[in-house]
Design a protein around this motif. Structure first.
Motif, PDB file in Angstrom:
ATOM      1  N   LYS A  15      -6.742   4.860  -3.080  1.00 20.13           N
ATOM      2  CA  LYS A  15      -6.487   3.476  -3.494  1.00 20.13           C
ATOM      3  C   LYS A  15      -4.986   3.190  -3.524  1.00 20.13           C
ATOM      4  O   LYS A  15      -4.563   2.063  -3.308  1.00 20.13           O
ATOM      5  N   SER A  16      -4.222   4.216  -3.832  1.00 17.60           N
ATOM      6  CA  SER A  16      -2.769   4.045  -3.939  1.00 17.60           C
ATOM      7  C   SER A  16      -2.138   3.617  -2.617  1.00 17.60           C
ATOM      8  O   SER A  16      -1.065   3.033  -2.597  1.00 17.60           O
ATOM      9  N   ARG A  17      -2.812   3.913  -1.501  1.00 18.36           N
ATOM     10  CA  ARG A  17      -2.293   3.501  -0.196  1.00 18.36           C
ATOM     11  C   ARG A  17      -2.255   1.981  -0.063  1.00 18.36           C
ATOM     12  O   ARG A  17      -1.565   1.437   0.774  1.00 18.36           O
ATOM     13  N   LYS A  18      -3.056   1.312  -0.881  1.00 22.57           N
ATOM     14  CA  LYS A  18      -3.091  -0.162  -0.860  1.00 22.57           C
ATOM     15  C   LYS A  18      -2.082  -0.743  -1.851  1.00 22.57           C
ATOM     16  O   LYS A  18      -2.177  -1.912  -2.240  1.00 22.57           O
ATOM     17  N   LYS A  19      -1.171   0.083  -2.308  1.00 21.89           N
ATOM     18  CA  LYS A  19      -0.195  -0.359  -3.305  1.00 21.89           C
ATOM     19  C   LYS A  19       1.244  -0.251  -2.813  1.00 21.89           C
ATOM     20  O   LYS A  19       2.123  -0.947  -3.315  1.00 21.89           O
ATOM     21  N   VAL A  20       1.471   0.670  -1.874  1.00 24.80           N
ATOM     22  CA  VAL A  20       2.850   0.975  -1.490  1.00 24.80           C
ATOM     23  C   VAL A  20       3.243   0.289  -0.182  1.00 24.80           C
ATOM     24  O   VAL A  20       2.585   0.454   0.838  1.00 24.80           O
ATOM     25  N   ILE A  21       4.311  -0.482  -0.257  1.00 26.71           N
ATOM     26  CA  ILE A  21       4.876  -1.129   0.933  1.00 26.71           C
ATOM     27  C   ILE A  21       6.231  -0.477   1.193  1.00 26.71           C
ATOM     28  O   ILE A  21       7.136  -0.554   0.358  1.00 26.71           O
ATOM     29  N   THR A  22       6.360   0.176   2.322  1.00 24.14           N
ATOM     30  CA  THR A  22       7.626   0.851   2.621  1.00 24.14           C
ATOM     31  C   THR A  22       8.580  -0.110   3.330  1.00 24.14           C
ATOM     32  O   THR A  22       8.213  -0.737   4.329  1.00 24.14           O
ATOM     33  N   ALA A  23       9.791  -0.217   2.774  1.00 28.90           N
ATOM     34  CA  ALA A  23      10.773  -1.162   3.322  1.00 28.90           C
ATOM     35  C   ALA A  23      11.459  -0.572   4.546  1.00 28.90           C
ATOM     36  O   ALA A  23      12.048   0.505   4.484  1.00 28.90           O
ATOM     37  N   LEU A  24      11.378  -1.299   5.665  1.00 29.42           N
ATOM     38  CA  LEU A  24      12.015  -0.853   6.906  1.00 29.42           C
ATOM     39  C   LEU A  24      13.395  -1.495   7.015  1.00 29.42           C
ATOM     40  O   LEU A  24      13.583  -2.453   7.762  1.00 29.42           O
ATOM     41  N   ASP A  25      14.331  -0.980   6.222  1.00 36.73           N
ATOM     42  CA  ASP A  25      15.679  -1.538   6.259  1.00 36.73           C
ATOM     43  C   ASP A  25      16.488  -0.854   7.357  1.00 36.73           C
ATOM     44  O   ASP A  25      17.382  -0.052   7.092  1.00 36.73           O
ATOM     45  N   TYR A  26      16.143  -1.196   8.588  1.00 36.36           N
ATOM     46  CA  TYR A  26      16.789  -0.603   9.765  1.00 36.36           C
ATOM     47  C   TYR A  26      17.214  -1.703  10.722  1.00 36.36           C
ATOM     48  O   TYR A  26      16.739  -2.831  10.642  1.00 36.36           O
ATOM     49  N   VAL A  36       7.880   5.504  11.110  1.00 34.50           N
ATOM     50  CA  VAL A  36       6.469   5.118  11.067  1.00 34.50           C
ATOM     51  C   VAL A  36       5.586   6.232  11.665  1.00 34.50           C
ATOM     52  O   VAL A  36       4.525   6.548  11.132  1.00 34.50           O
ATOM     53  N   GLU A  37       6.069   6.853  12.740  1.00 33.83           N
ATOM     54  CA  GLU A  37       5.294   7.957  13.334  1.00 33.83           C
ATOM     55  C   GLU A  37       5.246   9.148  12.393  1.00 33.83           C
ATOM     56  O   GLU A  37       4.223   9.804  12.243  1.00 33.83           O
ATOM     57  N   LEU A  38       6.387   9.404  11.751  1.00 37.44           N
ATOM     58  CA  LEU A  38       6.452  10.528  10.811  1.00 37.44           C
ATOM     59  C   LEU A  38       5.509  10.312   9.617  1.00 37.44           C
ATOM     60  O   LEU A  38       4.787  11.222   9.206  1.00 37.44           O
ATOM     61  N   LEU A  39       5.482   9.106   9.102  1.00 29.74           N
ATOM     62  CA  LEU A  39       4.646   8.833   7.922  1.00 29.74           C
ATOM     63  C   LEU A  39       3.159   8.762   8.286  1.00 29.74           C
ATOM     64  O   LEU A  39       2.292   9.013   7.439  1.00 29.74           O
ATOM     65  N   GLY A  40       2.888   8.408   9.528  1.00 32.87           N
ATOM     66  CA  GLY A  40       1.507   8.419  10.021  1.00 32.87           C
ATOM     67  C   GLY A  40       0.564   7.622   9.141  1.00 32.87           C
ATOM     68  O   GLY A  40       0.865   6.491   8.744  1.00 32.87           O
ATOM     69  N   ASP A  41      -0.577   8.226   8.826  1.00 31.05           N
ATOM     70  CA  ASP A  41      -1.605   7.513   8.062  1.00 31.05           C
ATOM     71  C   ASP A  41      -1.279   7.374   6.575  1.00 31.05           C
ATOM     72  O   ASP A  41      -1.988   6.683   5.848  1.00 31.05           O
ATOM     73  N   GLU A  42      -0.254   8.060   6.121  1.00 28.34           N
ATOM     74  CA  GLU A  42       0.050   7.988   4.687  1.00 28.34           C
ATOM     75  C   GLU A  42       0.423   6.568   4.268  1.00 28.34           C
ATOM     76  O   GLU A  42       0.048   6.116   3.196  1.00 28.34           O
ATOM     77  N   ILE A  43       1.189   5.898   5.114  1.00 35.58           N
ATOM     78  CA  ILE A  43       1.662   4.556   4.753  1.00 35.58           C
ATOM     79  C   ILE A  43       1.027   3.502   5.660  1.00 35.58           C
ATOM     80  O   ILE A  43       1.071   3.588   6.879  1.00 35.58           O
ATOM     81  N   GLU A  44       0.437   2.520   4.992  1.00 35.23           N
ATOM     82  CA  GLU A  44      -0.303   1.482   5.704  1.00 35.23           C
ATOM     83  C   GLU A  44       0.473   0.158   5.728  1.00 35.23           C
ATOM     84  O   GLU A  44       0.308  -0.645   6.625  1.00 35.23           O
ATOM     85  N   TYR A  45       1.303  -0.055   4.705  1.00 33.17           N
ATOM     86  CA  TYR A  45       2.013  -1.325   4.564  1.00 33.17           C
ATOM     87  C   TYR A  45       3.525  -1.144   4.751  1.00 33.17           C
ATOM     88  O   TYR A  45       4.115  -0.233   4.159  1.00 33.17           O
ATOM     89  N   TYR A  46       4.115  -2.034   5.540  1.00 34.88           N
ATOM     90  CA  TYR A  46       5.563  -1.993   5.748  1.00 34.88           C
ATOM     91  C   TYR A  46       6.177  -3.357   5.507  1.00 34.88           C
ATOM     92  O   TYR A  46       5.578  -4.382   5.832  1.00 34.88           O
ATOM     93  N   LYS A  47       7.395  -3.325   4.973  1.00 35.75           N
ATOM     94  CA  LYS A  47       8.134  -4.581   4.799  1.00 35.75           C
ATOM     95  C   LYS A  47       9.187  -4.692   5.900  1.00 35.75           C
ATOM     96  O   LYS A  47      10.000  -3.789   6.086  1.00 35.75           O
ATOM     97  N   ALA A  48       9.148  -5.815   6.634  1.00 36.22           N
ATOM     98  CA  ALA A  48      10.159  -6.092   7.648  1.00 36.22           C
ATOM     99  C   ALA A  48      10.944  -7.304   7.214  1.00 36.22           C
ATOM    100  O   ALA A  48      10.382  -8.388   7.004  1.00 36.22           O
ATOM    101  N   GLY A  49      12.241  -7.139   7.042  1.00 36.51           N
ATOM    102  CA  GLY A  49      13.090  -8.237   6.598  1.00 36.51           C
ATOM    103  C   GLY A  49      13.922  -8.795   7.742  1.00 36.51           C
ATOM    104  O   GLY A  49      13.697  -8.485   8.918  1.00 36.51           O
TER     105      GLY A  49
END
Ligand code: C5P
Length: 248
Positions: A15-26, A36-49
């Motif tokens: 369930k925690s996978r539906k909570k974490v948004i990883t910020a792509l500050d690149y 994103v390839e390294l994190l694979g299935d662990e991270i489902e949500y990303y923030k693009a600014g």
């Protein structure tokens, strides 16, 4: 403990996978793809600014969607009614999970956006930025010629956002419980400034750990450097997921 990450999170439907948004500050797609390839299935949500969106000519959105990742498109639209609506229409058509505007666009614009999203049958969540955290109370009072406290300003803008039919706000995890109290349990809280106990606080001031943030009513945690700058980003992500899973 050595292999805890493999055993506990990998391949698990957490369930925690539906909570974490990883910020792509690149700035470029190479850095994004590496992470994103390294994190694979662990991270489902990303923030693009703005930084990655502009530097990639918007390509970031299609890239993440091609991997079935969900996007918080953090472009903070702020313009006249019609222009803001057109920007929101773009985000909704792209099918991003979350996008945002400034609440200072006003209630009329926010109401029209919520109506437009309904008419489009859009599932995208439109949330509002209240007062930027880079703003001090003094500076805010100067600009808006007001005696209002920063806290009151933030809560008022959150309430107006909810009354206008938008889905939630970006806020500190410290404010999440209060925001829910005032705007309702279903009003979405998206919270940056999250720091696990084991990571550096960087330039973030009012921080909360992932577990504390979730317990305080944060629906989504925006987490950048604790993952992106970790020696082992995947392991860092797993530790964060595990910490959250324990309090869900
Ligand atoms: O690296 P870190 O975890 O601090 O990244 C947090 C992300 O959330 C960054 O993209 C930052 O710009 C964003 N953010 C924030 N505080 C706000 C609003 C957005 O840290 N009030």
């Amino acid at each position: 403990k050595k292999n805890f990450s493999k055993i506990k999170t990998e391949g698990k439907n957490m369930k925690s996978r539906k909570k974490v948004i990883t910020a792509l500050d690149y700035k470029n797609m190479d850095d994004v793809k590496n992470l994103v390839e390294l994190l694979g299935d662990e991270i489902e949500y990303y923030k693009a600014g703005l930084e990655i969106f502009l530097n990639t000519g918007g390509e970031i959105v299609d890239y993440l969607h091609s991997l079935n990742k969900k996007i918080f498109l953090d472009l903070k639209f702020h313009d006249i009614n019609n222009t803001t609506k057109m920007a929101c229409e773009f985000a909704a058509r792209k099918g991003v999970f979350i996008f945002n505007i400034h609440a200072s666009c006003g209630t009329e614009t926010m109401y029209e956006i919520s109506k437009m999203l309904k008419d489009m049958n859009s599932k995208s969540l439109c949330i509002a930025v209240t007062v930027l955290t880079s703003m001090t109370e003094e500076k805010m009072q100067e600009i808006f010629m007001t005696d209002a406290s920063l806290d009151n300003m933030v809560m008022n803008m959150a309430e107006l956002t909810g009354k206008s039919g938008l889905h939630g706000v970006v806020c500190s995890a410290w404010e999440a419980a209060k925001v829910k109290e005032r705007c309702g349990e279903n009003f979405v809280t998206v919270c940056p400034g999250v720091r696990p106990a084991w990571s550096a606080s960087d330039d973030q001031k009012r921080i909360m750990t992932p577990a504390e943030a979730v317990k305080n009513g944060a629906d989504y945690l925006v987490i950048g450097r604790p993952i992106t700058k970790a020696d082992d980003p995947k392991k860092a992500a797993m530790r964060i997921l595990e910490e959250i899973e324990a309090v869900l």
